[in-house]
Design a protein around this motif. Structure first.
Motif, PDB file in Angstrom:
ATOM      1  N   ASN A 153      64.408  71.571  47.872  1.00 17.07           N
ATOM      2  CA  ASN A 153      63.394  71.797  48.904  1.00 17.07           C
ATOM      3  C   ASN A 153      62.427  72.895  48.463  1.00 17.07           C
ATOM      4  O   ASN A 153      61.822  73.561  49.298  1.00 17.07           O
ATOM      5  CB  ASN A 153      64.051  72.138  50.243  1.00 17.07           C
ATOM      6  CG  ASN A 153      64.664  73.523  50.246  1.00 17.07           C
ATOM      7  OD1 ASN A 153      64.871  74.106  49.180  1.00 17.07           O
ATOM      8  ND2 ASN A 153      64.936  74.054  51.420  1.00 17.07           N
ATOM      9  N   LYS A 200      60.062  70.683  51.666  1.00 12.33           N
ATOM     10  CA  LYS A 200      60.899  69.575  52.121  1.00 12.33           C
ATOM     11  C   LYS A 200      61.654  68.994  50.935  1.00 12.33           C
ATOM     12  O   LYS A 200      61.194  69.086  49.807  1.00 12.33           O
ATOM     13  CB  LYS A 200      60.033  68.511  52.790  1.00 12.33           C
ATOM     14  CG  LYS A 200      59.461  68.999  54.108  1.00 12.33           C
ATOM     15  CD  LYS A 200      58.599  67.971  54.768  1.00 12.33           C
ATOM     16  CE  LYS A 200      58.207  68.462  56.151  1.00 12.33           C
ATOM     17  NZ  LYS A 200      57.213  67.588  56.780  1.00 12.33           N
ATOM     18  N   PRO A 201      62.803  68.355  51.217  1.00 14.94           N
ATOM     19  CA  PRO A 201      63.581  67.834  50.090  1.00 14.94           C
ATOM     20  C   PRO A 201      62.831  66.747  49.313  1.00 14.94           C
ATOM     21  O   PRO A 201      62.313  65.805  49.906  1.00 14.94           O
ATOM     22  CB  PRO A 201      64.851  67.276  50.743  1.00 14.94           C
ATOM     23  CG  PRO A 201      64.602  67.263  52.203  1.00 14.94           C
ATOM     24  CD  PRO A 201      63.511  68.223  52.494  1.00 14.94           C
ATOM     25  N   GLU A 259      60.260  63.144  52.811  1.00 15.74           N
ATOM     26  CA  GLU A 259      61.542  63.573  52.265  1.00 15.74           C
ATOM     27  C   GLU A 259      62.140  62.486  51.387  1.00 15.74           C
ATOM     28  O   GLU A 259      62.099  61.309  51.738  1.00 15.74           O
ATOM     29  CB  GLU A 259      62.543  63.825  53.404  1.00 15.74           C
ATOM     30  CG  GLU A 259      62.183  64.973  54.311  1.00 15.74           C
ATOM     31  CD  GLU A 259      63.244  65.192  55.367  1.00 15.74           C
ATOM     32  OE1 GLU A 259      64.310  64.554  55.288  1.00 15.74           O
ATOM     33  OE2 GLU A 259      62.987  66.002  56.264  1.00 15.74           O
ATOM     34  N   ALA A 314      65.874  62.133  49.031  1.00 10.73           N
ATOM     35  CA  ALA A 314      67.114  62.853  48.710  1.00 10.73           C
ATOM     36  C   ALA A 314      68.152  61.913  48.126  1.00 10.73           C
ATOM     37  O   ALA A 314      68.002  60.690  48.175  1.00 10.73           O
ATOM     38  CB  ALA A 314      67.662  63.528  49.970  1.00 10.73           C
TER      39      ALA A 314
END
Lengths: 173, 440
Positions: free
Chosen positions: B319, B323-324, B345, B347
């Protein structure tokens, strides 16, 4: 970058808050010194280190002694400490300052959104931010932090109100 | 079900009735969820898998043709033809009339026989047939000396053979999956069980259990170990379980959060995330030297490391841009680059076996595949709560969790997005599926 700034700001704000929250510091309001029962005036919980009136506390969603609040909440994917949390943590810090050596356990949690591993990290971040805040305001550092990520929700519904309850740090001592 | 007996002992009409009955019953477990996600994609190869002829009165627990059919269907590369359309049911080459199969548009035919050798001892023979060429493909294959309980394994082996003959690739049907099952024991108490099963969820067995959460299982390439995260009263610990001995060893038990283990393709190293230095960073544990090497040093959250196909790089979630998003770290030149820019995002990324595609969770709950070269996105699902994507060892399927009617549901999607199948034998409060490598 933003986060770093945010953290510094939070600490600054909290230091100022701590500075102006000594129990008998004068407040602009013509307040009575009588605690509680008078809902609209005066610092009602001076023993909790807050100079806010009951009305002001209520406006923040705190009904009663801020130190009775054992949970602080966060925005999605955020570790920022909001005004309400500042007041609650300020009250806990005030107590901890006077009760040095109290062992505090801080349990960080996340809502179900985002991946489980990321949320473990996020929960820890939140617990650490709360720990730093308490330390900065109480000069104590006897905190234990643990993250449960999204593994222990308060409310398992897939709703914003459930998520709000789940994004939290629980303060235990 | 008395299908096998019906097969031999009664008239032909009864036989067809038996077939359709069988189909009716089996369609419940066929578990077909949805076809045609992407729209204009070409069809899978139409294939006819004939019920194997059982050369005596034996009732078999497992129907080989059903298993083979479900297997091949899930890849998106084959389109099994329902057997009620079949005009004949050959079990030997001389019984095959190509015309019968052209009529129903079958391009490939699979058929075979099952003999009883002795008490609970069977032999399976099977053949593949190319309808267009009107000839058998390869040799007649024999799988001797099977017990009833081995018939599923035989069916998976046959599936791999068919897959190889008609796609040129290696099938994933003999691989296994791991997942976590949560079982409510008392009112508010849960038991977390690390489970291992066949790829279709059959024969699930517990390999580890804990009163605290288990997450992020990851298979060692040789299939002998599972690394996973186990919460404890002091925090999450990365453990490695030896499946033969049942012994779990702590790999990362440092102060803070230890999580997201990932075995290197050669099985000698384990990447993981730990906040032992304050902020979650990616580390590599070398199982030979037993040393932990720090890879990232950023103050942001760095987690979910996953190896490149030849161990030359690591993908991880960070992040650091608030944000991831997914980042790639090269172990060759220590360079670091952000590789995802689409959406808010991204992930939990992982490469497929060849490094062609990267599976990840997009914007919190969709499963996407990103082309590693062009960065082009392909949405496998558009959802809110889908998670834990895991490639099949050959990269042609993706296992993930979704929710159907508030029930956690494990799905296998073909990597081309065409077919989605519920993992047949999985039920209950399950999460965190992980696909093994191929058996070596």
């Amino acid at each position: 970058m933003n986060r770093k700034l945010g953290l510094i700001l939070t600490i600054l704000v909290s230091l100022t808050l701590a500075a102006c929250s000594k129990p008998d510091e004068s407040t602009p309001e013509p307040a009575t010194k009588a605690p509680s029962t008078q809902p609209s005036s005066g610092p009602v919980y001076p023993y909790s280190g807050t100079s806010l009136t009951a009305d002001e506390l209520r406006a923040l969603g705190i009904y009663g002694d801020p130190r009775d609040e054992k949970v602080v909440y966060f925005e999605y994917n955020s570790t920022a400490i909001d005004r309400r949390s500042q007041v609650i943590l300020g009250a806990h810090a005030y107590y901890l300052k006077q009760n040095a050596g109290t062992r505090v356990s801080l349990e960080g949690h996340a809502d179900e959104r985002g991946t489980r591993d990321y949320n473990l990290a996020l929960g820890e971040r939140r617990a650490n931010v709360v720990s730093d805040y308490l330390n900065a305001n109480s000069a104590a550092s006897n905190n234990q932090t643990i993250s449960y990520g999204e593994e222990r929700p308060i409310d398992t519904a897939h709703t914003e109100s459930a998520w709000q309850k789940n994004r939290r740090v629980e303060i235990k001592y | 079900m008395n299908f096998q007996k019906t097969f031999f002992s009664t008239a032909r009409s009864a036989f067809y009735l038996g077939i359709s009955l069988f189909l009716c019953l089996s369609s419940a477990s066929w578990a077909q969820v949805e076809i045609n996600v992407g729209g204009a994609v070409e069809r899978g190869t139409p294939i006819a898998i004939v019920p194997f002829k059982v050369l005596d009165e034996t009732v078999l627990e497992h129907q080989i043709h059903t298993i083979v059919s479900n297997n091949l269907y899930a890849t998106g590369k084959f389109e099994p033809i329902p057997s009620e359309k079949f005009l004949t049911f050959p079990s030997r080459v001389e019984e095959v009339r190509a015309k019968d199969w052209r009529l129903i548009d079958a391009r490939v035919l699979v058929f075979g026989e099952i003999w009883t050798l002795a008490e609970d001892r069977y032999e399976v023979q099977f053949r593949m047939f190319d309808v267009a060429r009107d000839q058998q493909v390869g040799q007649t294959r024999r799988i001797p000396n099977l017990r009833q309980k081995d018939l599923r394994a035989a069916a998976h082996l046959i599936s791999d053979e068919v897959y190889k003959a008609f796609t040129g690739g290696t099938g994933a049907f003999q691989s296994r999956i791991a997942f976590v099952e949560r079982v409510r024991v008392e009112n508010q108490r849960y038991r977390y069980k690390l489970m291992v099963a066949d790829w279709d969820g059959y024969d699930a067995r517990e390999v580890y259990a804990s009163w605290n959460s288990i997450l992020s299982p990851d298979w060692s390439p040789d299939g002998k170990k599972l690394a996973f995260v186990n919460l404890s009263s002091k925090g999450p610990i990365v453990k490695s379980l030896d499946l033969a001995t049942g012994r779990a060893e702590n790999i990362a038990n440092f102060k803070g959060v230890n999580s997201a283990p990932s075995w290197s393709p050669d099985g000698s190293k384990l990447a993981y995330s730990s906040s032992k230095h304050g902020s979650p960073d990616v580390f590599i544990y070398d199982t030979v030297t037993r040393e932990h090497q720090r890879i990232t040093t950023h103050w942001g959250i760095d987690t979910e490391p996953s190896w490149g196909p030849r161990g030359e790089s690591l993908l991880f979630t960070s992040n650091r841009s608030r944000k991831p998003q997914i980042y790639r770290y090269s172990l060759l030149d220590q360079s670091m680059s952000r590789i995802t820019f689409e959406g808010d995002e991204n992930a939990n990324a992982s490469y497929d076996e060849t490094g062609t595609n990267i599976a990840m969770v997009h914007d919190g709950g969709s499963i996407v595949l990103m082309n590693a070269e062009t960065s082009e996105f392909m949405w496998l699902t558009r959802a809110k709560f889908d998670e834990s994507p895991s490639f099949s060892p050959n990269g042609d399927m993706v296992l993930y969790m979704t929710e159907q009617g508030f029930e956690p549901t494990m799905i296998v999607a073909s990597a081309d997005g065409r077919v989605r199948t519920k993992v047949e034998f999985i039920q209950g409060d399950v999460r965190e599926p992980a696909w093994s490598y191929l058996r070596r």
